[in-house]
Design a protein around this motif. Sequence first.
Motif, PDB file in Angstrom:
ATOM      1  N   LEU A  59      -3.979   0.538   2.135  1.00 14.32           N
ATOM      2  CA  LEU A  59      -3.156   1.708   1.853  1.00 14.32           C
ATOM      3  C   LEU A  59      -1.772   1.320   1.344  1.00 14.32           C
ATOM      4  N   ASP A  60      -1.332   0.109   1.629  1.00 13.78           N
ATOM      5  CA  ASP A  60      -0.051  -0.354   1.076  1.00 13.78           C
ATOM      6  C   ASP A  60      -0.099  -0.362  -0.449  1.00 13.78           C
ATOM      7  N   ASP A  61      -1.221  -0.847  -1.003  1.00 14.39           N
ATOM      8  CA  ASP A  61      -1.354  -0.893  -2.465  1.00 14.39           C
ATOM      9  C   ASP A  61      -1.354   0.508  -3.058  1.00 14.39           C
ATOM     10  N   ILE A  62      -2.075   1.439  -2.401  1.00 16.17           N
ATOM     11  CA  ILE A  62      -2.146   2.807  -2.909  1.00 16.17           C
ATOM     12  C   ILE A  62      -0.776   3.464  -2.899  1.00 16.17           C
ATOM     13  N   ILE A  63      -0.061   3.328  -1.792  1.00 14.47           N
ATOM     14  CA  ILE A  63       1.253   3.964  -1.663  1.00 14.47           C
ATOM     15  C   ILE A  63       2.258   3.333  -2.625  1.00 14.47           C
TER      16      ILE A  63
ATOM     17  N   TYR B  34      -9.348   9.761  -5.365  1.00 13.08           N
ATOM     18  CA  TYR B  34      -8.981  11.058  -4.794  1.00 13.08           C
ATOM     19  C   TYR B  34      -7.825  10.941  -3.795  1.00 13.08           C
ATOM     20  N   ILE B  35      -7.764   9.843  -3.041  1.00  6.94           N
ATOM     21  CA  ILE B  35      -6.644   9.662  -2.113  1.00  6.94           C
ATOM     22  C   ILE B  35      -5.341   9.505  -2.897  1.00  6.94           C
ATOM     23  N   GLU B  36      -5.387   8.780  -4.009  1.00  4.57           N
ATOM     24  CA  GLU B  36      -4.190   8.654  -4.841  1.00  4.57           C
ATOM     25  C   GLU B  36      -3.769  10.003  -5.414  1.00  4.57           C
ATOM     26  N   ARG B  37      -4.744  10.815  -5.816  1.00  3.09           N
ATOM     27  CA  ARG B  37      -4.406  12.140  -6.333  1.00  3.09           C
ATOM     28  C   ARG B  37      -3.772  12.992  -5.234  1.00  3.09           C
TER      29      ARG B  37
END
Length: 433
Positions: free
Chosen positions: A291-295, A326-329
């Motif tokens: 999740l660090d990369d996504i955020i 979808y989490i990134e969106r």
Amino acid sequence: MKTFVKIGRSFLSLYFLITLTFIVASWLLDEVWNSYMEQDIESYTGYKTMLHAIGDYVTNHPQEEWQQVVENAATRYHLPLSLVKISDIESQGIAGERRLLGAGNTYVYIEKDTVSLHHLIAGSEFVITLGPTEMPTRPRAETMVRVLVLIALAVMILVWLWPISRDLHALRKVTKEFGTEHFDVRAQKPKSIMMAGLVHGFNAMAERIKDLVDAHKELTTAMSHELRTPLARSKFALQMLSHASDETKRQKYVKQICGDINELESLVNELLEYASLEDDKPKLNFGEHNLDDIISRQIGLVGGQCVQVSYNAPDIPVIADCDRLYIERALSNYISNAIKYGDGLVVISCETKEQDCVIKVEDNGNGVDTCIENTLFDAFSRADDSRNKETGGFGLGLAIVKRVLEWHGGRVYTEKSRLGGACFVMQWPIKGQ
């Protein structure tokens, strides 16, 4: 009484069908019993053999002793044996007795509920007779047991079918009422366990249909409002443009019309995106992602805006099972919402909570009014009731976040921000469902 009449036709037809089945089965058992009983009567093998043996034994004695020999055998074996002339038997109305005895030596005669056996002593006019004795019948105890079993089955069927029939009638009544657009009606808890699944399925379907109808009404109302505002402004600008002689004013109205067109285009794009998410659940590409990369990636995408966006990373990176796209969106919509309604400061944090991962997006704006918290994640719901173009958006971003988290088996909610504004939270299981 009225209720019984209404459900009586279907209930009684089913009840009598099952009961009739048991009656037919009982009748078939009787037929099989009678068939075996007739075979036993026709064979009477043991008695025939005994009469043959006594006949052979009698012929070893003088004829004047035959009567005494038969009486001794009757006493010894406790059987109704007697020695008579064949003419005496024929005088009793047994037609063809001489022919039958001559053909097989032993003849079984059945009359009503009695049976007699006659054995002709070879070379004489004398017949050894056994009987008359009672015909073998079904034991009364077994007959009573069968009757009691059938009665018990009939009662069990009645107890089993009655609640089902009553629940079916109630469900039919609810479906008819639901079909007349009374979408709030629900089937009551069934009396029969067998109907529980059907009732639960109907209520779930009714709830889904009601949600769809309400969403359609809400969408229609919101769409009419959202479309009417830019269209009215464009119409007014066109009227003013046709009467404007000054080039500066003309450019102003043209710019306003272009802005309204862009607003309508943005609305259509958001509606198309939301409509695609409102369809059946898409095929999600789940995988383990940091999740660090996504955020960090989402923070990088908004880095050029005049706002301070910071990230409080956890000590240990959170690896969660999710569909990254979808989490990134969903996270992008959270960040965009915080930028719009915040006051220049956005803080993102990530943590674990039991078996869930949690992402929080906080701002230092005015927060969320408690009166709209329950509808904040509904389509076309916005914290800014003025619906002006300064804040932008059409209230679909948070609805999209809610849909994405539902697909992940999670939930969305708000908390009080440590920055004084709003704190929007997304939470879902670390391990996929």
